[in-house]
Design a protein around this motif. Sequence first.
Motif, short mmCIF file in Angstrom:
data_model
loop_
_atom_site.label_atom_id
_atom_site.label_comp_id
_atom_site.label_asym_id
_atom_site.label_seq_id
_atom_site.Cartn_x
_atom_site.Cartn_y
_atom_site.Cartn_z
N GLY A 118 39.66 41.96 43.51
CA GLY A 118 40.93 41.38 43.94
C GLY A 118 41.06 39.96 43.45
O GLY A 118 40.13 39.37 42.90
N PRO A 119 42.25 39.35 43.66
CA PRO A 119 42.48 38.00 43.13
C PRO A 119 41.63 36.93 43.79
O PRO A 119 41.46 35.84 43.25
CB PRO A 119 43.97 37.77 43.41
CG PRO A 119 44.28 38.69 44.56
CD PRO A 119 43.41 39.89 44.36
N HIS A 120 41.08 37.22 44.98
CA HIS A 120 40.24 36.25 45.68
C HIS A 120 38.75 36.52 45.46
O HIS A 120 37.91 35.93 46.14
CB HIS A 120 40.52 36.28 47.19
CG HIS A 120 41.93 35.96 47.54
ND1 HIS A 120 42.44 34.67 47.50
CD2 HIS A 120 42.95 36.75 47.92
CE1 HIS A 120 43.72 34.69 47.86
NE2 HIS A 120 44.05 35.93 48.11
N GLN A 121 38.42 37.38 44.53
CA GLN A 121 37.03 37.76 44.32
C GLN A 121 36.65 37.62 42.85
O GLN A 121 37.51 37.65 41.97
CB GLN A 121 36.81 39.20 44.79
CG GLN A 121 37.07 39.39 46.28
CD GLN A 121 37.12 40.85 46.66
OE1 GLN A 121 37.91 41.62 46.13
NE2 GLN A 121 36.25 41.24 47.59
N ASP A 135 36.34 35.08 48.82
CA ASP A 135 37.04 33.95 49.44
C ASP A 135 37.36 32.84 48.43
O ASP A 135 37.23 31.64 48.73
CB ASP A 135 36.23 33.37 50.61
CG ASP A 135 36.02 34.39 51.71
OD1 ASP A 135 36.94 35.20 51.93
OD2 ASP A 135 34.95 34.38 52.35
N LEU A 136 37.77 33.23 47.23
CA LEU A 136 38.17 32.25 46.23
C LEU A 136 39.65 31.92 46.37
O LEU A 136 40.43 32.68 46.95
CB LEU A 136 37.89 32.80 44.82
CG LEU A 136 36.45 33.24 44.56
CD1 LEU A 136 36.33 33.81 43.15
CD2 LEU A 136 35.48 32.09 44.77
N ARG A 137 40.06 30.80 45.83
CA ARG A 137 41.46 30.35 45.91
C ARG A 137 42.24 30.83 44.69
O ARG A 137 41.68 31.03 43.62
CB ARG A 137 41.53 28.84 46.01
CG ARG A 137 40.89 28.26 47.27
CD ARG A 137 41.00 26.75 47.28
NE ARG A 137 40.42 26.17 48.49
CZ ARG A 137 40.38 24.86 48.74
NH1 ARG A 137 40.89 24.01 47.84
NH2 ARG A 137 39.85 24.41 49.86
N TYR A 138 43.57 30.93 44.88
CA TYR A 138 44.45 31.25 43.76
C TYR A 138 44.40 30.14 42.70
O TYR A 138 44.26 28.95 43.03
CB TYR A 138 45.90 31.39 44.22
CG TYR A 138 46.22 32.69 44.92
CD1 TYR A 138 46.22 33.89 44.21
CD2 TYR A 138 46.55 32.71 46.27
CE1 TYR A 138 46.53 35.09 44.85
CE2 TYR A 138 46.86 33.90 46.92
CZ TYR A 138 46.85 35.09 46.21
OH TYR A 138 47.16 36.25 46.84
N GLU A 139 44.52 30.54 41.47
CA GLU A 139 44.66 29.61 40.34
C GLU A 139 43.65 28.46 40.40
O GLU A 139 43.99 27.30 40.22
CB GLU A 139 46.09 29.05 40.28
CG GLU A 139 47.14 30.11 40.03
CD GLU A 139 48.54 29.54 39.96
OE1 GLU A 139 48.94 28.85 40.92
OE2 GLU A 139 49.21 29.76 38.95
#
Length: 251
Positions: free
Chosen positions: A66-69, A113-117
């Motif tokens: 996913g976008p946060h991983q 638990d990563l941030r967008y962009e």
Amino acid sequence: MAGAAFRATFQHALGRNEKILETNRIKLNLVYLAISLLCGLAAASVPASAQLAGAPYDVSARSYPGPHQALISWESNAPAATGFRVERRLPSGGGWVAVGRVDGAARTYIDTDLRYESAYEYRVAALGQEASAPVFSTAQVILTTPGRAATKADYDLAAAPRRLVAQPMNSTDVMLEWSDATPDETEFKIQRRKAGRHWHTIGSVGPNVTLYRDTGLQAGAAYEYRVTALRPSGRGATSAAAGATLAPAGA
């Protein structure tokens, strides 16, 4: 008489010196032997895992699942490694922070638990027992996460197979072998061409299969191969090409 006495005295002194030299040689040999034994015992007292060699390599990072991983993958030729530690930091600066640890058989880790962009830098350390220092990957990789408007198709990609090797088995067969960098591909697509021509799909294999034998080829001909890993989305990433030249018939 005086000359004879002098010669006798000289020979006696010479013999005594030779005995002293021989005694010193023996002592030096004993000291050398003792040092060698101590060094050997010291080396033997260090566990094999503490003599860890071989840093993780082929480290890669991609947004998945996913976008946060982030999926971090690597390779290692350190058989004594008891585990691997994945570390992360911001490329703009700051210290490395351990985000996860896996056992010695694992070659992937999913960071969450990563941030967008946002950009993140990763490295991987091979671990031995407590007495051994970790051996870090020689290169770090940077991942930039997708933006809020990104769709799954933007990041739901397979990682390209690595280290593709094409090995002629005889004058008509080539064996392909590669390294799998995607944990959940649906298949691998194999393509072949002669130099300067178009690629043609010649077959496929299932997930986690990293061997393919191409048969019935032209003796003496040169071929190029590439392998594409496909994800459930149908999108994939392709390896670098590998070449093989077959022996002439009867060779």
